[in-house]
Write a protein that holds these residues in place. Structure first.
Motif, PDB file in Angstrom:
ATOM      1  N   GLN B 172       0.827  -1.204   0.000  1.00  0.00           N
ATOM      2  CA  GLN B 172       0.000   0.000   0.000  1.00  0.00           C
ATOM      3  C   GLN B 172       0.864   1.257   0.000  1.00  0.00           C
ATOM      4  O   GLN B 172       0.641   2.187  -0.767  1.00  0.00           O
ATOM      5  CB  GLN B 172      -0.876   0.005   1.258  1.00  0.00           C
ATOM      6  N   ARG B 173       1.860   1.257   0.906  1.00  0.00           N
ATOM      7  CA  ARG B 173       2.736   2.415   1.055  1.00  0.00           C
ATOM      8  C   ARG B 173       3.574   2.586  -0.216  1.00  0.00           C
ATOM      9  O   ARG B 173       3.703   3.691  -0.755  1.00  0.00           O
ATOM     10  CB  ARG B 173       3.653   2.192   2.255  1.00  0.00           C
ATOM     11  N   GLU B 174       4.099   1.460  -0.684  1.00  0.00           N
ATOM     12  CA  GLU B 174       4.976   1.512  -1.861  1.00  0.00           C
ATOM     13  C   GLU B 174       4.215   2.011  -3.087  1.00  0.00           C
ATOM     14  O   GLU B 174       4.719   2.841  -3.851  1.00  0.00           O
ATOM     15  CB  GLU B 174       5.580   0.129  -2.116  1.00  0.00           C
ATOM     16  N   ALA B 175       2.981   1.505  -3.220  1.00  0.00           N
ATOM     17  CA  ALA B 175       2.172   1.938  -4.368  1.00  0.00           C
ATOM     18  C   ALA B 175       1.922   3.440  -4.311  1.00  0.00           C
ATOM     19  O   ALA B 175       2.060   4.152  -5.311  1.00  0.00           O
ATOM     20  CB  ALA B 175       0.846   1.180  -4.384  1.00  0.00           C
ATOM     21  N   ALA B 176       1.555   3.933  -3.089  1.00  0.00           N
ATOM     22  CA  ALA B 176       1.261   5.358  -2.944  1.00  0.00           C
ATOM     23  C   ALA B 176       2.500   6.199  -3.226  1.00  0.00           C
ATOM     24  O   ALA B 176       2.428   7.241  -3.887  1.00  0.00           O
ATOM     25  CB  ALA B 176       0.743   5.639  -1.534  1.00  0.00           C
ATOM     26  N   LEU B 177       3.656   5.739  -2.740  1.00  0.00           N
ATOM     27  CA  LEU B 177       4.892   6.484  -2.992  1.00  0.00           C
ATOM     28  C   LEU B 177       5.215   6.502  -4.486  1.00  0.00           C
ATOM     29  O   LEU B 177       5.657   7.511  -5.035  1.00  0.00           O
ATOM     30  CB  LEU B 177       6.058   5.849  -2.219  1.00  0.00           C
ATOM     31  N   SER B 178       4.960   5.377  -5.152  1.00  0.00           N
ATOM     32  CA  SER B 178       5.357   5.257  -6.558  1.00  0.00           C
ATOM     33  C   SER B 178       4.507   6.148  -7.468  1.00  0.00           C
ATOM     34  O   SER B 178       4.929   6.503  -8.560  1.00  0.00           O
ATOM     35  CB  SER B 178       5.267   3.804  -7.020  1.00  0.00           C
ATOM     36  N   ILE B 179       3.286   6.516  -7.005  1.00  0.00           N
ATOM     37  CA  ILE B 179       2.511   7.437  -7.854  1.00  0.00           C
ATOM     38  C   ILE B 179       2.805   8.886  -7.476  1.00  0.00           C
ATOM     39  O   ILE B 179       2.086   9.796  -7.863  1.00  0.00           O
ATOM     40  CB  ILE B 179       0.988   7.158  -7.806  1.00  0.00           C
ATOM     41  N   GLY B 180       3.835   9.086  -6.646  1.00  0.00           N
ATOM     42  CA  GLY B 180       4.338  10.434  -6.413  1.00  0.00           C
ATOM     43  C   GLY B 180       3.741  11.160  -5.236  1.00  0.00           C
ATOM     44  O   GLY B 180       3.894  12.377  -5.108  1.00  0.00           O
ATOM     45  N   MET B 181       3.026  10.430  -4.340  1.00  0.00           N
ATOM     46  CA  MET B 181       2.517  11.101  -3.152  1.00  0.00           C
ATOM     47  C   MET B 181       3.663  11.369  -2.185  1.00  0.00           C
ATOM     48  O   MET B 181       4.614  10.586  -2.109  1.00  0.00           O
ATOM     49  CB  MET B 181       1.462  10.218  -2.464  1.00  0.00           C
ATOM     50  N   SER B 182       3.554  12.486  -1.450  1.00  0.00           N
ATOM     51  CA  SER B 182       4.616  12.801  -0.485  1.00  0.00           C
ATOM     52  C   SER B 182       4.492  11.857   0.705  1.00  0.00           C
ATOM     53  O   SER B 182       3.443  11.247   0.936  1.00  0.00           O
ATOM     54  CB  SER B 182       4.505  14.248  -0.026  1.00  0.00           C
ATOM     55  N   LYS B 183       5.580  11.762   1.465  1.00  0.00           N
ATOM     56  CA  LYS B 183       5.629  10.807   2.566  1.00  0.00           C
ATOM     57  C   LYS B 183       4.516  11.032   3.597  1.00  0.00           C
ATOM     58  O   LYS B 183       3.845  10.101   4.032  1.00  0.00           O
ATOM     59  CB  LYS B 183       6.981  10.920   3.274  1.00  0.00           C
ATOM     60  N   HIS B 185       1.752  12.647   3.141  1.00  0.00           N
ATOM     61  CA  HIS B 185       0.496  12.387   2.468  1.00  0.00           C
ATOM     62  C   HIS B 185       0.181  10.898   2.491  1.00  0.00           C
ATOM     63  O   HIS B 185      -0.950  10.498   2.773  1.00  0.00           O
ATOM     64  CB  HIS B 185       0.614  12.857   1.015  1.00  0.00           C
ATOM     65  N   VAL B 186       1.191  10.090   2.169  1.00  0.00           N
ATOM     66  CA  VAL B 186       1.011   8.639   2.149  1.00  0.00           C
ATOM     67  C   VAL B 186       0.559   8.161   3.519  1.00  0.00           C
ATOM     68  O   VAL B 186      -0.389   7.386   3.639  1.00  0.00           O
ATOM     69  CB  VAL B 186       2.331   7.929   1.758  1.00  0.00           C
ATOM     70  N   PHE B 187       1.227   8.696   4.561  1.00  0.00           N
ATOM     71  CA  PHE B 187       0.893   8.220   5.905  1.00  0.00           C
ATOM     72  C   PHE B 187      -0.527   8.614   6.304  1.00  0.00           C
ATOM     73  O   PHE B 187      -1.307   7.788   6.762  1.00  0.00           O
ATOM     74  CB  PHE B 187       1.894   8.763   6.931  1.00  0.00           C
ATOM     75  N   LEU B 188      -0.860   9.904   6.076  1.00  0.00           N
ATOM     76  CA  LEU B 188      -2.155  10.397   6.554  1.00  0.00           C
ATOM     77  C   LEU B 188      -3.322   9.916   5.705  1.00  0.00           C
ATOM     78  O   LEU B 188      -4.426   9.708   6.201  1.00  0.00           O
ATOM     79  CB  LEU B 188      -2.144  11.920   6.623  1.00  0.00           C
ATOM     80  N   LYS B 189      -3.093   9.751   4.387  1.00  0.00           N
ATOM     81  CA  LYS B 189      -4.228   9.434   3.500  1.00  0.00           C
ATOM     82  C   LYS B 189      -4.344   7.937   3.218  1.00  0.00           C
ATOM     83  O   LYS B 189      -5.413   7.457   2.878  1.00  0.00           O
ATOM     84  CB  LYS B 189      -4.073  10.170   2.164  1.00  0.00           C
ATOM     85  N   VAL B 190      -3.220   7.209   3.302  1.00  0.00           N
ATOM     86  CA  VAL B 190      -3.268   5.804   2.905  1.00  0.00           C
ATOM     87  C   VAL B 190      -3.049   4.865   4.088  1.00  0.00           C
ATOM     88  O   VAL B 190      -3.881   3.991   4.366  1.00  0.00           O
ATOM     89  CB  VAL B 190      -2.216   5.506   1.804  1.00  0.00           C
ATOM     90  N   VAL B 191      -1.940   5.067   4.813  1.00  0.00           N
ATOM     91  CA  VAL B 191      -1.583   4.091   5.838  1.00  0.00           C
ATOM     92  C   VAL B 191      -2.466   4.230   7.083  1.00  0.00           C
ATOM     93  O   VAL B 191      -3.108   3.266   7.511  1.00  0.00           O
ATOM     94  CB  VAL B 191      -0.089   4.227   6.215  1.00  0.00           C
ATOM     95  N   PHE B 192      -2.540   5.456   7.647  1.00  0.00           N
ATOM     96  CA  PHE B 192      -3.200   5.594   8.944  1.00  0.00           C
ATOM     97  C   PHE B 192      -4.695   5.261   8.923  1.00  0.00           C
ATOM     98  O   PHE B 192      -5.192   4.586   9.832  1.00  0.00           O
ATOM     99  CB  PHE B 192      -2.955   6.985   9.528  1.00  0.00           C
ATOM    100  N   PRO B 193      -5.431   5.712   7.879  1.00  0.00           N
ATOM    101  CA  PRO B 193      -6.862   5.361   7.863  1.00  0.00           C
ATOM    102  C   PRO B 193      -7.086   3.848   7.901  1.00  0.00           C
ATOM    103  O   PRO B 193      -8.051   3.380   8.508  1.00  0.00           O
ATOM    104  CB  PRO B 193      -7.355   5.939   6.530  1.00  0.00           C
ATOM    105  N   GLN B 194      -6.196   3.093   7.274  1.00  0.00           N
ATOM    106  CA  GLN B 194      -6.343   1.636   7.321  1.00  0.00           C
ATOM    107  C   GLN B 194      -5.914   1.102   8.680  1.00  0.00           C
ATOM    108  O   GLN B 194      -6.507   0.158   9.204  1.00  0.00           O
ATOM    109  CB  GLN B 194      -5.498   0.993   6.232  1.00  0.00           C
TER     110      GLN B 194
END
Lengths: 219, 283
Positions: B172-183, B185-194
């Motif tokens: 999940q984190r790797e995918a979000a980083l690879s589409i250019g999201m900032s670190k 952003h990745v944590f707050l929008k992708v990792v933490f909600p899950q």
């Protein structure tokens, strides 16, 4: 008040308080463990009434606040002609509550055992008592080392309830309350007790981790 | 596994034959008799000490009693909810510190987590009750109980959050980083909600500990359930009955919280299993 001044005046009191906390913790944990095992055996026994009583025990003592239980033991039971010393009341309160959690952890440990093992044990003709004591409990205990380590720390934290009754010698929390109401001990008195609690918790955690690494069954 | 619903508790014995059934029936009878004997003993002790007298229990038929206890429950819940919000905030910050890239921040956060987990609530309470005023700072009694309860729980909450973050699949984190999201952003929008979804049951269990710790409010005389019980007792001279009823109220509140926690855990496991099955089908 500086550290040296505080220690010269209350140093031996701190040592006594540390030993009171340790003594309460060790006794309470031992009693809680015995009750926890008994309650767990009741909860898996084939006798429905025992199961129900075991479950009720866990629901009551897992959910009752320590202060509420201690107050009942100290102030309410004398109305029923049941009078115990302050130390006994504290010890009972800080044993009954961890015992409920102990049983919960043991039940969780039991549920990690493969059902095939129990079926195998039964198929070679082992009785319920044999299955429980030779197959289930030893493995459940091995799987419960880390939860039980956390429970030991939690038991130590619960013994701070002792500060709510006049105990002699006092425990670590009671001593801080005592120093701060009689002299101006300030932040130092608090920090010393906090450090002694933390150090004990860290040591318990380390020992628990070591035991867990030795006895854990890798599945 | 087809028999996944069979718990160890059920597997310990097979369907009993006639002999075992008779033995179980006898055992059940003996157990029932022993329990009844104990219960009768307790009730008898209440009776011979006069504690069954209606004057001790009739106060619970008055609406004023329940109104007063209700105010106490409201006070308890007010402290518990405020402390819960604060402790989730502090726990979140500590968790961020624990997973920080900076070694110093990680060290400080770890030390704070160990400190708050290793010190009893009552000691924090005496700190706010007796030590803080020595610095000329007098807090209202509400904060004297809420702050120590919140602080003593935040270390555990931080570890719960961290376990949730660790449970989120790395992809999940790797995918979000690879589409250019900032670190961040990745944590707050992708990792933490899950992560939150994994840990809701554990957070609810932590609330039980918060509710239990609020009972120390009587130390700072904040009108929570326990403190109001004390007032009732001095008004009606009915100590045993009031403390027993109050204990039952606390047990019920925490029991409901535990049930909510179990319910959330079952729902989460079902969602996770469904997600896994879809994944296996290669959707």
């Amino acid at each position: 008040m500086g550290v040296t001044e505080l220690l010269s005046q209350y140093g031996d009191k701190y040592i006594q308080a540390l030993f009171t906390t340790w003594k309460l913790t060790a006794l309470a944990f031992a009693i809680a463990f015995v009750i926890g095992v008994l309650v767990t055996v009741m909860r898996v026994s084939p006798l429905k009434p025992l199961r129900v009583v075991g479950d009720i025990y866990v629901h009551i003592f897992r959910n009752i606040p320590g202060a509420s239980l201690l107050i009942i033991l100290v102030y309410a039971l004398p109305y029923l002609n049941v009078v115990w010393s302050y130390f006994t009341c504290v010890l009972i309160a800080v044993s009954l509550i961890p015992a409920a959690f102990c049983s919960e952890y043991l039940m969780a440990g039991i549920n990690t055992i493969d059902i095939g093992q129990i079926e195998a044990a039964r198929s070679i003709g082992m009785t319920f008592t044999q299955v429980i004591s030779k197959v289930v409990i030893p493995q459940a205990l091995r799987a419960s080392v880390l939860p039980l380590t956390n429970l030991l720390v939690a038991t130590m934290l619960t013994t701070a309830l002792a500060s709510q009754v006049p105990l002699n010698p006092r425990d670590l929390t009671g001593l801080v309350a005592h120093i701060n109401t009689h002299a101006v001990g300030g932040i130092t008195a608090f920090v010393i007790s906090a450090a002694l609690y933390c150090a004990t918790a860290v040591v318990i955690g380390q020992i628990g981790n070591r035991i867990d690494r030795k006895v854990r069954i890798l599945r | 596994m087809s028999n996944a619903h069979v718990s160890v508790r059920d597997a310990l014995y097979e369907a009993p034959g006639p002999k075992t059934r008779r033995r179980t029936a006898i055992g059940t009878g003996i157990a029932l008799a022993a329990i009844a004997f104990l219960a009768v003993g307790v009730v008898r002790q209440f009776y011979i000490t006069g504690q069954l007298d209606s004057k001790y229990w009739s106060i619970f038929t008055k609406s004023t009693t329940w109104k007063f206890l209700g105010q106490g429950i409201a006070g308890t819940l007010e402290v518990a909810l405020t402390a819960g919000v604060i402790t989730f905030g502090l726990g979140f910050l500590l968790m961020l510190g624990r997973i920080s890239d900076s070694k110093v921040v990680r060290g400080i956060a770890t030390a704070l987590v160990e400190f708050t987990r290793g010190v009893p609530t009552l000691l924090f309470l005496y700190f706010f009750f007796l030590v803080v005023p020595q610095f000329g700072l007098t807090l209202p009694s509400f904060w004297k109980i809420t702050l120590p309860v919140a602080i003593s729980a935040c270390g555990v909450v931080a570890e719960v959050f961290r376990s949730g973050v660790k449970a989120v699949p790395k992809g999940q984190r790797e995918a979000a980083l690879s589409i250019g999201m900032s670190k961040s952003h990745v944590f707050l929008k992708v990792v933490f909600p899950q992560a939150i979804r994994y840990v809701i049951p554990a957070l609810l269990s932590e609330l039980v500990i918060v509710v239990k710790d609020t009972t120390f409010a009587y130390v700072v005389t904040f009108p929570d359930l326990m403190q109001n019980a004390k007032v009732l007792i001095s008004n009606y001279d009915a100590l045993l009955s009031v403390y027993l009823v109050v204990a039952v109220i606390y047990i019920l509140i925490n029991y409901l919280l535990n049930r909510a926690s179990d319910f959330a855990a079952r729902r989460r496991n079902r969602t996770l299993m469904a997600a896994q099955q879809n994944g296996n089908k290669g959707v």
